[in-house]
Motif scaffolding. Structure first.
Motif, PDB file in Angstrom:
ATOM      1  N   GLY A 213       0.800  -1.214   0.000  1.00 57.40           N
ATOM      2  CA  GLY A 213       0.000   0.000   0.000  1.00 57.40           C
ATOM      3  C   GLY A 213       0.830   1.260   0.000  1.00 57.40           C
ATOM      4  O   GLY A 213       1.990   1.287   0.418  1.00 57.40           O
ATOM      5  N   SER A 214       0.207   2.341  -0.470  1.00 54.84           N
ATOM      6  CA  SER A 214       0.881   3.638  -0.539  1.00 54.84           C
ATOM      7  C   SER A 214       0.283   4.605   0.478  1.00 54.84           C
ATOM      8  O   SER A 214      -0.863   4.461   0.895  1.00 54.84           O
ATOM      9  CB  SER A 214       0.743   4.228  -1.945  1.00 54.84           C
ATOM     10  OG  SER A 214      -0.629   4.366  -2.298  1.00 54.84           O
ATOM     11  N   MET A 215       1.085   5.581   0.861  1.00 55.90           N
ATOM     12  CA  MET A 215       0.625   6.628   1.774  1.00 55.90           C
ATOM     13  C   MET A 215       0.925   7.977   1.144  1.00 55.90           C
ATOM     14  O   MET A 215       2.038   8.222   0.677  1.00 55.90           O
ATOM     15  CB  MET A 215       1.321   6.499   3.122  1.00 55.90           C
ATOM     16  CG  MET A 215       0.796   7.457   4.190  1.00 55.90           C
ATOM     17  SD  MET A 215       1.367   6.994   5.850  1.00 55.90           S
ATOM     18  CE  MET A 215       3.144   7.318   5.697  1.00 55.90           C
ATOM     19  N   GLY A 216      -0.074   8.835   1.112  1.00 54.05           N
ATOM     20  CA  GLY A 216       0.098  10.140   0.492  1.00 54.05           C
ATOM     21  C   GLY A 216      -0.674  11.206   1.236  1.00 54.05           C
ATOM     22  O   GLY A 216      -1.333  10.950   2.235  1.00 54.05           O
ATOM     23  N   GLY A 217      -0.594  12.424   0.713  1.00 54.88           N
ATOM     24  CA  GLY A 217      -1.275  13.545   1.322  1.00 54.88           C
ATOM     25  C   GLY A 217      -0.307  14.601   1.806  1.00 54.88           C
ATOM     26  O   GLY A 217       0.915  14.424   1.799  1.00 54.88           O
ATOM     27  N   SER A 218      -0.854  15.727   2.258  1.00 52.09           N
ATOM     28  CA  SER A 218      -0.025  16.872   2.637  1.00 52.09           C
ATOM     29  C   SER A 218       0.643  16.715   3.990  1.00 52.09           C
ATOM     30  O   SER A 218       1.642  17.378   4.273  1.00 52.09           O
ATOM     31  CB  SER A 218      -0.874  18.143   2.644  1.00 52.09           C
ATOM     32  OG  SER A 218      -1.932  18.043   3.595  1.00 52.09           O
TER      33      SER A 218
ATOM     34  N   ALA B 125      -8.617  11.039  -4.197  1.00 55.70           N
ATOM     35  CA  ALA B 125      -7.696  10.155  -3.471  1.00 55.70           C
ATOM     36  C   ALA B 125      -6.638   9.656  -4.440  1.00 55.70           C
ATOM     37  O   ALA B 125      -6.952   9.280  -5.572  1.00 55.70           O
ATOM     38  CB  ALA B 125      -8.445   8.986  -2.856  1.00 55.70           C
ATOM     39  N   TYR B 126      -5.391   9.633  -3.985  1.00 54.82           N
ATOM     40  CA  TYR B 126      -4.278   9.268  -4.850  1.00 54.82           C
ATOM     41  C   TYR B 126      -3.384   8.205  -4.224  1.00 54.82           C
ATOM     42  O   TYR B 126      -2.328   7.897  -4.764  1.00 54.82           O
ATOM     43  CB  TYR B 126      -3.440  10.512  -5.180  1.00 54.82           C
ATOM     44  CG  TYR B 126      -4.268  11.624  -5.792  1.00 54.82           C
ATOM     45  CD1 TYR B 126      -4.463  11.693  -7.162  1.00 54.82           C
ATOM     46  CD2 TYR B 126      -4.883  12.572  -4.988  1.00 54.82           C
ATOM     47  CE1 TYR B 126      -5.243  12.696  -7.727  1.00 54.82           C
ATOM     48  CE2 TYR B 126      -5.661  13.578  -5.539  1.00 54.82           C
ATOM     49  CZ  TYR B 126      -5.829  13.641  -6.907  1.00 54.82           C
ATOM     50  OH  TYR B 126      -6.612  14.620  -7.462  1.00 54.82           O
ATOM     51  N   SER B 127      -3.799   7.658  -3.109  1.00 54.10           N
ATOM     52  CA  SER B 127      -2.987   6.661  -2.414  1.00 54.10           C
ATOM     53  C   SER B 127      -3.907   5.748  -1.625  1.00 54.10           C
ATOM     54  O   SER B 127      -5.083   6.048  -1.395  1.00 54.10           O
ATOM     55  CB  SER B 127      -1.979   7.335  -1.474  1.00 54.10           C
ATOM     56  OG  SER B 127      -2.634   8.198  -0.567  1.00 54.10           O
ATOM     57  N   THR B 128      -3.355   4.617  -1.185  1.00 54.71           N
ATOM     58  CA  THR B 128      -4.137   3.676  -0.383  1.00 54.71           C
ATOM     59  C   THR B 128      -4.534   4.303   0.941  1.00 54.71           C
ATOM     60  O   THR B 128      -5.692   4.212   1.372  1.00 54.71           O
ATOM     61  CB  THR B 128      -3.314   2.407  -0.113  1.00 54.71           C
ATOM     62  OG1 THR B 128      -2.709   1.960  -1.324  1.00 54.71           O
ATOM     63  CG2 THR B 128      -4.190   1.315   0.459  1.00 54.71           C
ATOM     64  N   PHE B 129      -3.566   4.919   1.587  1.00 56.33           N
ATOM     65  CA  PHE B 129      -3.785   5.575   2.885  1.00 56.33           C
ATOM     66  C   PHE B 129      -3.511   7.063   2.687  1.00 56.33           C
ATOM     67  O   PHE B 129      -2.368   7.490   2.556  1.00 56.33           O
ATOM     68  CB  PHE B 129      -2.852   4.990   3.946  1.00 56.33           C
ATOM     69  CG  PHE B 129      -2.817   3.483   3.983  1.00 56.33           C
ATOM     70  CD1 PHE B 129      -3.959   2.759   4.276  1.00 56.33           C
ATOM     71  CD2 PHE B 129      -1.649   2.797   3.699  1.00 56.33           C
ATOM     72  CE1 PHE B 129      -3.931   1.369   4.291  1.00 56.33           C
ATOM     73  CE2 PHE B 129      -1.604   1.414   3.726  1.00 56.33           C
ATOM     74  CZ  PHE B 129      -2.749   0.695   4.014  1.00 56.33           C
ATOM     75  N   HIS B 130      -4.579   7.851   2.661  1.00 52.33           N
ATOM     76  CA  HIS B 130      -4.447   9.274   2.342  1.00 52.33           C
ATOM     77  C   HIS B 130      -4.577  10.095   3.628  1.00 52.33           C
ATOM     78  O   HIS B 130      -5.567   9.981   4.351  1.00 52.33           O
ATOM     79  CB  HIS B 130      -5.516   9.695   1.341  1.00 52.33           C
ATOM     80  CG  HIS B 130      -5.334  11.076   0.816  1.00 52.33           C
ATOM     81  ND1 HIS B 130      -4.702  11.344  -0.377  1.00 52.33           N
ATOM     82  CD2 HIS B 130      -5.673  12.276   1.334  1.00 52.33           C
ATOM     83  CE1 HIS B 130      -4.663  12.654  -0.575  1.00 52.33           C
ATOM     84  NE2 HIS B 130      -5.261  13.237   0.454  1.00 52.33           N
TER      85      HIS B 130
END
Length: 457
Positions: free
Chosen positions: A286-291, A370-375
């Motif tokens: 999984g990926s993690m993204g956001g500010s 949403a751009y990642s698994t865990f945003h």
């Protein structure tokens, strides 16, 4: 090209090799959680959203969730160990939320568990809750048989069962007609048996987007007969099939945190689980993204109390993982779940800047951005970090762009003005274009945004 992580045996080895969980998740090449097979839209996502609030919606959940089956005299003991909810009694033909915490009280994940027959349970939801439950069933001293039907995103072939939801104000009327008098009285979170065009069907009574509904399931070979019947009868009620664009936005309106960062990366107590998790698991890939950005993975976590599960914790039990830690968190709750409503002018400015500014703002996908698994986005008040937001997107029912978040208690009153940081400057992934952060004014609103009516019909 094979993922380079597949050369390692488990998550624990991977974390040592790449330099920790933040680097692992922030460098993942995958985008948001996928909802495979279903068409993005059957009509248009705005009308599909409105259907579960104003009319009746049909959602196909057959492909994207993991089903874990536990059978045997100790099956309930496994669930009681993992789950923090009231499980001293769990009769057949009932459903319960399965909510799991780490030993130190962070949220691992959640799903729904169905008691299908004596000592036979089905756990359904995102893969994390099935992974955590299966780990304990396999490694504990339990007399239990384990079977698993993985989401089709992780394996070829068809699902074993279909899962259809009928949601909305006209759901009950439609169900009474399509079952031709065989629909029994089904209480909230109870399971009932009936027939649709001669096919045996079971259904859990609940609500997905705060509206009354049914979650039906049955053998895969019956899927077409049941779907055709629902569509034929549903035409009278203006039924809309919901595609994969609108479907995940139900969580924003119902205030369910769908993909929190699972609290499995940080402690020695979790090490055996990390050693059990092989590369083909969401916790690894999984990926993690956001500010929001921090080097400490615990800063991305949430806990069951602050996301609204406090009333579900069984105060009479002391046999589930995280029991003592959750008592302390309940006595000293720091954050509260809220909806954040975006300022219209700021939303329009972000959209404009994503297309025309140099450097641009991050693009805003509709209906779900949403751009990642865990945003995880950064929420601020007068420049100070005060919370984190998860899913953001547009609700045609609210006619607003909203985010689901947890913020400090004193800032959780509806009407409070906060700032959401939009963008992702640090450790960008291929799913994110070059961008710079933008400040978006947001206003606190209740979570869920609409009053739930699922128990009142």
């Amino acid at each position: 090209m094979e993922n380079p992580l597949f050369k390692y045996r488990n998550l624990e080895e991977i974390l040592r090799a790449v330099g920790g969980p933040v680097k692992l998740l922030r460098s993942s090449q995958i985008g948001p959680y996928m909802f495979p097979v279903n068409a993005p839209e059957h009509t248009n996502w705005r009308d599909e959203q409105r259907a579960w609030k104003e009319g009746v919606a049909l959602l196909n959940l057959s492909y994207h969730m993991t089903d874990l089956y536990l059978r045997g005299p100790d099956a309930l003991k496994v669930l009681q160990k993992v789950g923090l909810t009231k499980m001293a009694t769990f009769p057949v033909n009932r459903g319960k939320q399965l909510i799991a915490a780490s030993a130190d009280g962070y949220l691992v994940g959640d799903g729904i568990v169905f008691h299908l027959e004596q000592n036979y349970f089905r756990i359904v939801g995102p893969p994390v809750i099935s992974d955590w439950t299966q780990f304990h069933a396999e490694t504990g001293d339990y007399d239990v048989e384990i079977d698993r039907d993985e989401t089709v995103s992780f394996r070829p072939g068809d699902p074993r069962i279909y899962i259809y939801q009928i949601q909305g104000p006209h759901a009950l009327a439609l169900m009474k007609e399509v079952t031709e008098g065989t629909l029994p009285e089904i209480g909230f979170f109870a399971i009932g048996d009936f027939q649709i065009r001669g096919k045996k069907v079971r259904a859990l009574r609940h609500g997905m987007a705060g509206e009354p509904g049914f979650e039906m399931f049955g053998p895969w070979e019956d899927r077409h007969a049941v779907m055709d019947a629902l569509e034929d009868v549903g035409a009278k009620y203006g039924l809309k099939k919901v595609g994969s664009l609108a479907y995940p936005t139900t969580s924003m309106e119902s205030a369910w945190m769908p993909h929190p960062v699972p609290a499995v990366y940080h402690s020695e107590e979790m090490k055996p689980f990390r050693e059990w998790l092989t590369p083909p698991h969401l916790e690894v890939l999984g990926s993690m993204g956001g500010s929001f950005y921090s080097e400490d993975i615990k800063d991305y976590y949430m806990d069951p109390i602050e996301v609204g599960y406090g009333p579900f914790v069984d105060p009479k039990r002391d046999d589930f993982i995280g029991c003592e830690a959750l008592k302390k968190r309940a006595a000293d709750q720091r954050r509260t779940k809220v909806t954040l409503v975006w300022n219209h002018d700021d939303l329009m400015k972000v959209i404009h800047d994503s297309l025309y500014a140099d450097p641009p703002a991050r693009f805003v996908n509709f209906p779900l951005a949403a751009y990642s698994t865990f945003h995880i986005d950064d929420i601020r008040h007068k420049g100070r970090h005060v919370g984190i937001a998860q899913f953001s997107g547009f609700s045609a029912n609210a006619r607003e762009f909203i985010s689901l978040a947890v913020v400090e208690n004193e800032l959780a009153t509806p009407g409070t003005k906060l700032t959401l940081m939009w963008g992702e400057e640090t450790m960008r992934r291929p799913t994110i274009e070059k961008n710079t952060l933008r400040e978006v004014r947001v206003t606190v609103a209740p979570a869920p945004y609409f009053e739930k009516v699922i128990k009142k019909d």
